[in-house]
Design an enzyme around this catalytic site. Structure first.
Site, mmCIF file in Angstrom:
data_model
loop_
_atom_site.group_PDB
_atom_site.id
_atom_site.type_symbol
_atom_site.label_atom_id
_atom_site.label_comp_id
_atom_site.label_asym_id
_atom_site.label_seq_id
_atom_site.Cartn_x
_atom_site.Cartn_y
_atom_site.Cartn_z
ATOM 1 N N ASN A 44 38.189 27.569 29.717
ATOM 2 C CA ASN A 44 38.041 27.973 30.588
ATOM 3 C C ASN A 44 39.025 27.762 31.634
ATOM 4 O OD1 ASN A 44 36.531 28.881 33.036
ATOM 5 N ND2 ASN A 44 34.996 27.537 32.780
ATOM 6 N N ASP A 45 39.212 26.076 31.796
ATOM 7 C CA ASP A 45 39.839 25.305 33.142
ATOM 8 C C ASP A 45 41.021 25.853 32.907
ATOM 9 O OD1 ASP A 45 37.274 24.511 34.257
ATOM 10 O OD2 ASP A 45 37.761 22.269 33.051
ATOM 11 N N VAL A 46 41.783 26.155 31.606
ATOM 12 C CA VAL A 46 42.918 26.757 30.944
ATOM 13 C C VAL A 46 43.408 28.112 31.582
ATOM 14 C CG1 VAL A 46 43.412 25.024 29.432
ATOM 15 C CG2 VAL A 46 43.236 26.804 28.768
ATOM 16 N N ALA A 71 35.987 21.200 34.300
ATOM 17 C CA ALA A 71 36.603 19.937 35.072
ATOM 18 C C ALA A 71 35.679 20.767 36.748
ATOM 19 C CB ALA A 71 38.203 21.192 36.427
#
Lengths: 97, 485
Positions: free
Chosen positions: B410-412, B451
């Site tokens: 997700n965050d990456v 995050a």
């Protein structure tokens, strides 16, 4: 202060040199190996177990015997667990030949 | 005398094995050997100490049965824990073992302090203190004991919190002015350390107060740091334990403890900085940034602003899309690890390859919970090493890719890292999946990533969501592709 430095000069040299060696060793490691490397370093600081063995071997009071025993157990956990976990991680890289 | 020299030579050999071990660990082809070399060095250092160590009066170590008992208990538990742990839980395990080392250093300091206290009580010892310089030497020894204890206990309690966070037992928590409280607490610890060292009376009181506050500091230090930053924290605590071990080496004038401890201390610190760089953040930013708390606030404010709607896709449509693609890039994330989907993703890869599709994996440096987490996991399921492509290399390739399959990451892949300066992950390099023709995102739900922030990517017209557990969804995908013939 000065006498302290003078007395431990050898050890202080060792510390300074090892700081540089440590930095050199990690310089260009691919990020793939960061986790195993951290885990391997984790096992190596288990060397603190030597201290717990010495403490244990010189202990006479019950309380220091109990704490010393605990320290030996915890130190061994750090050493054995650390090296075995690292080996398991790296085993998987090896298959890839 | 000969025994002493033999032991010193053993320590020298062990020190060399630690250096070589770390050196070899830095290269994929020699890494395993490096670990074994260091383990061998540790073994001879331990048994050398047990059998050859003598104190100033030439006495050997006592209590050998208890020492061996402790070694046996630790070995059995450590071995079983390390062998049984799932590959996905590796990061927690490392943190736990690190905490054990910190606790060991802490206990050594406590025992040595008690030892000093009890010798202090004897009239002979007090007389000895009247010799000039003796008192200063004692104070120096006390300082080393105190510092070793402080660092060891911070590392212990901090690692336990990090372990709790990674295994989901402890939630991120931060409150106002926490950073100031932490700094204040550190100052108080140092002041009390001075009292414990210099004070004429109540040394014991100050000593145990410092112990309690150090443990508290470890907890407060790790508590506010977001889960996504845990690898960095574990690496930092790892180097702390190294330094604690080095203090032990100083205390016993033991070279191998000193070498091992300082090596890990300096290498660990550098490794921590390298990891931060991989996320394009500074260490200070990680430690003070309040990643978790700030992120959630940002999410609330920015999620409303996204345009477009979520588009869902089913397995059979995805199967068709992938089967007739020329090039597919798979982006693995923590979701893949949690679902234990590494084997089925490899199955999907070989199946597509047999259909003539080019398949690669895009590995973000911090995908998963630790750098290299995904590599370890995919290597476990026999994914070929050269198919795992690092971020800088693969980013230009997305433009020529037909389908990107994001599995539990997700965050990456969150474009906010590039476009939204208010986002807590702003500035982190991401995988440019948007450049591809189609983006399929497999997730369990619309829940935010680690995050704690929303991902605009999911709302883009190119993106389709394939909801479900990674293992189930990929299994379905594999059988659908097979059904297509």
């Amino acid at each position: 202060m000065l006498s302290f430095i003078n007395e431990h000069l050898q050890l202080i040299y060792l510390i300074v040199l090892m700081v540089f060696v440590g930095i050199e060793l990690i310089g260009h490691v691919p990020s793939v190996l960061h986790t195993p490397l951290m885990s391997g370093a984790n096992a190596i600081h288990g060397v603190v177990i030597i201290g717990s063995i010495i403490v244990m071997g010189e202990a006479t009071h019950t309380i220091s015997l109990v704490l010393g025993f605990l320290a030996v157990v915890l130190g061994t956990l750090n050493v054995v667990g650390g090296f075995v976990v690292t080996d398991r991680m790296l085993e998987m890289f090896k298959k890839k030949k | 005398m000969t025994l002493q020299i033999t032991l010193q030579i053993i320590y020298l050999i062990a020190s060399v094995t630690f250096i070589l071990g770390l050196k070899f660990l830095g290269n994929p082809s020699t890494a395993r050997k490096g670990n074994l070399i260091a383990a061998f060095g540790m073994g001879i250092a331990i048994f050398g100490t047990i059998f050859l160590y003598t104190d100033a009066n030439g006495h050997h170590l006592k209590n050998l049965p208890l020492i061996f008992g402790g070694l046996a208990v630790g070995t059995v538990i450590g071995w079983l824990a390390a062998k049984k742990v799932q590959m996905t839980a590796m990061p927690e395990m490392v943190s736990l073992f690190n905490g054990m080392g910190g606790a060991c250093a802490m206990l050594i300091s406590i025992i040595e302090f008690q030892h000093i206290q009890s010798t202090f009580a004897e009239p002979m010892a007090i007389a000895a203190l009247l010799i000039p310089g003796a008192s200063a030497a004692l104070k120096g020894r006390l300082l080393i004991i105190l510092l070793g204890m402080i660092i060891g206990s911070i590392s212990f309690s901090g690692s336990m919190i990090a372990y709790g966070k990674l295994s989901g037992k402890v939630k991120d928590k931060s409150f106002g002015f926490q950073q100031f409280i932490n700094i204040g607490l550190l100052a108080v610890i140092l002041a009390f350390t001075w009292m414990a060292m210099m004070g004429e009376s109540n040394q014991e009181f100050w000593f145990y107060l410092v112990l309690a506050l150090s443990l508290l500091y470890g907890i407060l230090f790790v508590m506010p740091i977001g889960g996504a930053d845990m690898p960095v924290v574990i690496s930092l605590l790892n180097s702390f334990t190294g330094v604690a071990a080095a203090f032990g080496g100083f205390l016993y004038d033991n070279k191998v403890m000193l070498v091992g401890g300082i090596l890990v201390g300096s290498a660990g610190t550098l490794l921590t900085i390298v990891m931060c760089k991989a996320m394009n953040r500074s260490l200070l930013n990680v430690l003070i940034g309040n990643f978790g708390g700030g992120g959630k606030a940002a999410a609330a404010s920015s999620s409303a602003g996204f345009e477009g709607a979520i588009k869902e896709v089913n397995a059979s449509d995805t199967a068709i899309l992938m089967k007739y693609a020329k090039k597919v890039i798979i982006v693995p994330g923590y979701g893949l690890a949690v679902a234990q989907a590494q084997h089925v993703v490899h199955e999907l890869e070989t199946l597509l390859e047999s259909e003539g599709v080019e398949v690669k994996y895009a590995i973000h440096p911090v995908a998963g919970r630790m750098p290299g987490h995904m590599n370890v996991l995919l290597a476990e399921s026999n994914v070929s090493y050269d198919k795992l492509v690092e971020m800088e290399e693969i980013n230009p390739e997305f433009a020529t890719t037909d389908v990107v399959l994001v599995v539990g990451a997700n965050d990456v892949v969150n474009p906010a890292a590039k476009t939204d300066p208010s986002s807590p992950i702003y500035g982190m390099p991401i995988l440019d999946v948007e450049a591809a023709a189609h983006v399929i995102v497999n997730k369990r739900s619309m829940k935010a990533g680690y995050a704690g922030i929303e991902n605009e990517l999911f709302y883009k017209p190119k993106t389709s969501m394939l909801f479900g557990d990674a293992k189930k969804a990929l299994n379905q995908l594999v059988s659908e592709i097979k059904a297509l013939g």
